[in-house]
Design a protein around this motif. Structure first.
Motif, PDB file in Angstrom:
ATOM      1  N   GLU A 298       0.871  -1.160   0.058  1.00 39.67           N
ATOM      2  CA  GLU A 298      -0.099   0.276   0.111  1.00 39.67           C
ATOM      3  C   GLU A 298       1.009   1.483   0.354  1.00 39.67           C
ATOM      4  OE1 GLU A 298       0.065  -0.873   4.099  1.00 39.67           O
ATOM      5  OE2 GLU A 298       0.400  -2.216   2.308  1.00 39.67           O
ATOM      6  N   ALA A 323      -2.695  -0.985  -2.327  1.00 40.08           N
ATOM      7  CA  ALA A 323      -4.371  -1.664  -1.555  1.00 40.08           C
ATOM      8  C   ALA A 323      -4.314  -2.618  -0.466  1.00 40.08           C
ATOM      9  CB  ALA A 323      -5.622  -2.630  -2.133  1.00 40.08           C
ATOM     10  N   ARG A 329      -8.433   0.008   0.061  1.00 42.43           N
ATOM     11  CA  ARG A 329      -7.371   1.151  -1.344  1.00 42.43           C
ATOM     12  C   ARG A 329      -7.880   2.016  -2.182  1.00 42.43           C
ATOM     13  NH1 ARG A 329     -11.215  -2.698  -2.665  1.00 42.43           N
ATOM     14  NH2 ARG A 329     -12.888  -2.058  -4.334  1.00 42.43           N
TER      15      ARG A 329
END
Length: 709
Positions: A298, A323, A329
């Motif tokens: 992420e 995500a 996300r």
């Protein structure tokens, strides 16, 4: 310190994002670009490009059709000692790393380009590459130098006076003389275009021995340290280098462009092919350039636009998603063509945090403990010339205890209070414990609702949409589209009651239906007999729109992708011979420059133009044989075709006249051009050759008959 996300705090947010030692607890490594100009000499450099400091830092690419010349240094032409050269230093040595893609270690970026977009035909001005290691550790390039001999197996005798640009050429308008897909020229500077910046492409090498650009590469000319040789031709056997020297060695005064002089943009240390978190970004790029965390997917890099060589980013195209392991996300989408001075990458991160302002209330709502910090180097996505970002908050049952799950709403912290400014298109997948929304701004978001039973695990309703006509065309205004739904089933399996409001939206075009509820954000339409209808008016922007409808609480929703096609192409199209040395009789192969409509939209794949050839017959199949004229199909905005030129015994040359039209009625002329081709007749077969050919045929027939019996 409060974390600010409102536009007025953009500067502070950007600074905070890049202080990675606060976020991740590790210091950023030095970048992979050349760091210092140690020495240079430029004989007759190109006017306005004698700026050696421009070779430092990151490359500045312009793509395959034309270079970006804002970051170039002209090395100069060959001449009296010491000749023309530039010597660059890396503060962090470039290593001969077997983990590098294709074993390539260093990239030299220049301003070569593909003539007419044809990767087999380039405009280049080759430079000679030498490398050295700082053995004595004094930071000066006073240690032995070793040559990259390249595909021509050159030696240092070509310096400083240079060698003629004899065939096969190494400078000017050069046709690849290797077999299909194999580059004849490699191992020198300024042979390959520099791509637009895209993710980590500037530390990913292009395969120098193959035609075209390797997927994910930023272009430039990569070399392996192991290619270096001593003056006697034996391997240098270097494990790392600190210095690179690039010299001019083609001695020719081009009548059109002046002296042949390599132009250098930048140098880069290739990153090893390692991606620990599988986010598609090489770990070394994350630590040395982006300052993101290579152990967390992420914390990564997303594109703000996609170059044509990587698929392009028409409006509506997904630019990338980041995500975390829990389902939180962020996704970026294109708004179409971007312009001006702009960023090409966006660094993002997602963190679950505590409420930064517990005493800041939300009117008529109870705050949950689902609080997410969506960090982004672009805090205002509209200012970044892309669509509002799509965020998803994945919440746990423990985070919404005592709240009505169906009424959850996202709020953004502006540094003082929580607001829904800039938030739109809220939808929920309550069975998945996910809430998705669009926001113009990045920042800290928190979910809130009214009192309720917490996580109910119910299944969200679905709205199924249909659109008429099947596609639309841009214009001023563009095509009007009618969007209707099937009967809408609510969470309790009942049909939407008469007059129930639904929020409708589109990512391209304009919703023109009247707003039934002006007091609510967005445009609302009311259900009639369980269904909704709304209209969307096309504009001048082509691409894929997303039509969406959702209940006011976002629990019942649906969407539909819809194409807005570009209009007819306009003039200013060029036609190129793919092989400028082609002769008659053909076939002779041609391609066009990229075509756009009157609003600058690239033509859609599958669009057609009409070709007329006088003095030859078109060999490329007609893609619409039932339509008047000869139609060609467009791919990546370009038409490619072949023509067999008619020849007679009367002339040494023949003329081919080509006309390209936007329509089958040949009323909208895009381009017309005349091509003069030398006639090179095929030699007649000798009597002996003919007799031998007949004998072979007879033997084959006899053999085949014998086998059949």
């Amino acid at each position: 310190m409060k974390l600010q996300s409102h536009p007025r705090y953009t500067f502070f947010w950007g600074m905070l994002f890049f202080i990675t030692t606060i976020f991740y607890g590790h210091a950023a490594a030095e970048d992979p670009w050349a760091d210092e100009v140690l020495d240079y000499n430029a004989i007759d450099p190109n006017l306005g490009f004698d700026t050696p400091q421009k070779t430092l830092g990151e490359p500045v690419g312009g793509g395959t059709y034309a270079p970006n010349n804002t970051s170039l240094h002209s090395v100069g032409r060959p001449g009296p000692a010491p000749g023309s050269f530039i010597t660059l230093k890396f503060n962090t040595p470039v290593t001969d790393d077997p983990r590098n893609p294709m074993g390539l270690d260093c990239i030299v970026f220049g301003n070569g380009f593909w003539v007419g977009g044809n990767p087999e035909r380039k405009w280049i001005e080759a430079g000679l590459i030498e490398i050295s290691t700082d053995i004595n550790g004094n930071g000066l390039a006073d240690d032995p130098w070793y040559l990259i001999p390249g595909s021509r197996n050159l030696d240092r005798s070509v310096l400083p006076a240079g060698i003629p640009n004899t065939e096969p050429y190494l400078a000017g308008n050069v046709l690849n003389s290797g077999p299909d897909n194999v580059e004849y020229n490699w191992g020198y500077a300024e042979l390959t275009p520099t791509q637009f910046k895209y993710l980590d492409n500037y530390v990913r090498p292009d395969d120098p021995k193959e035609v075209g650009l390797s997927s994910g590469s930023g272009g430039g000319d990569a070399f392996d340290i192991a290619w270096a040789v001593k003056d006697d031709g034996s391997p240098a056997n270097l494990s790392q280098i600190d210095f690179v020297r690039i010299s001019a060695f083609i001695a020719q005064d081009d009548p059109t462009f002046g002296f042949i002089t390599p132009e250098i943009d930048a140098l880069a240390d290739v990153a090893p092919d390692l991606d620990e978190d599988a986010d598609g970004i090489l770990d070394e790029y994350e630590t040395r350039v982006a300052n993101t965390d290579p152990s967390r997917p992420e914390s990564t890099v997303l594109a703000l636009e996609i170059p044509p060589q990587e698929g392009d980013s028409a409006a509506g195209a997904e630019l990338g998603t980041a995500a975390d392991a829990y389902g939180n996300r962020v996704t970026l989408y294109s708004s179409g063509l971007r312009s001006g001075f702009r960023a090409y990458n966006c660094m993002v991160d997602i963190l679950s945090i505590d409420d930064p302002a517990p005493i800041a209330g939300i009117t008529d709502k109870i705050k949950s403990s689902a609080c997410r910090d969506f960090r982004s180097s672009e805090t205002d996505f509209e200012a970044a010339q892309i669509q509002d970002a799509e965020f998803t908050i994945a919440y746990s049952a423990a985070e919404i205890v005592g709240l009505d799950e169906a009424e959850l709403q996202p709020y953004r912290f502006d540094g003082l209070n929580y607001t829904q400014e800039g938030i739109s298109a809220i939808t929920k997948e309550v069975s998945e414990n996910q809430l998705t929304f669009r926001s113009r701004y990045a920042g800290i978001f928190l979910l809130a609702s009214i009192a309720g039973d917490g996580d109910t695990q119910s299944s969200a309703g679905k709205i199924t949409l249909h659109a008429t006509p099947d596609f639309a065309v841009v214009g001023e205004p563009g095509t009007a589209v009618t969007v209707t739904s099937e009967a809408i089933e609510l969470l309790d399996e009942s049909i939407a009651p008469e007059g129930m409001y639904f929020t409708v939206s589109t990512t391209l075009g304009l919703v023109t239906s009247a707003d039934a509820d002006p007091t609510t954000e967005g445009i609302q339409v009311a259900a009639t007999e369980g269904r909704i209808t709304f209209t969307v008016q096309g504009t001048t922007q082509s691409g894929t729109a997303t039509f969406a409808a959702a209940s006011l609480n976002g629990a019942v929703h649906g969407s539909l992708p819809y194409p807005f096609h570009a209009g007819m192409p306009v003039s200013s199209v060029e036609i190129y011979k793919i092989d400028p040395a082609a002769t008659a009789p053909g076939p002779v192969h041609f391609m066009t420059s990229p075509m756009t409509d009157m609003y600058g939209n690239p033509l859609d794949d599958g669009a057609v133009v009409t070709l007329v050839a006088q003095g030859g017959s078109i060999l490329t199949p007609d893609v619409q044989p039932t339509v008047t004229g000869h139609q060609l199909s467009i791919h990546d905005g370009i038409a490619e075709f072949s023509v067999r030129v008619y020849t007679t015994d009367e002339h040494d040359t023949e003329m081919l006249h080509l006309e390209l039209y936007a329509d089958e009625n040949e009323t909208f002329l895009l381009e017309q051009d005349d091509f003069i081709l030398d006639v090179v007749e095929m030699p007649l077969l000798s009597t002996y050759t003919l007799l031998l050919l007949v004998l072979c045929i007879l033997v084959c027939r006899h053999y085949c008959r014998k086998r059949s019996t």
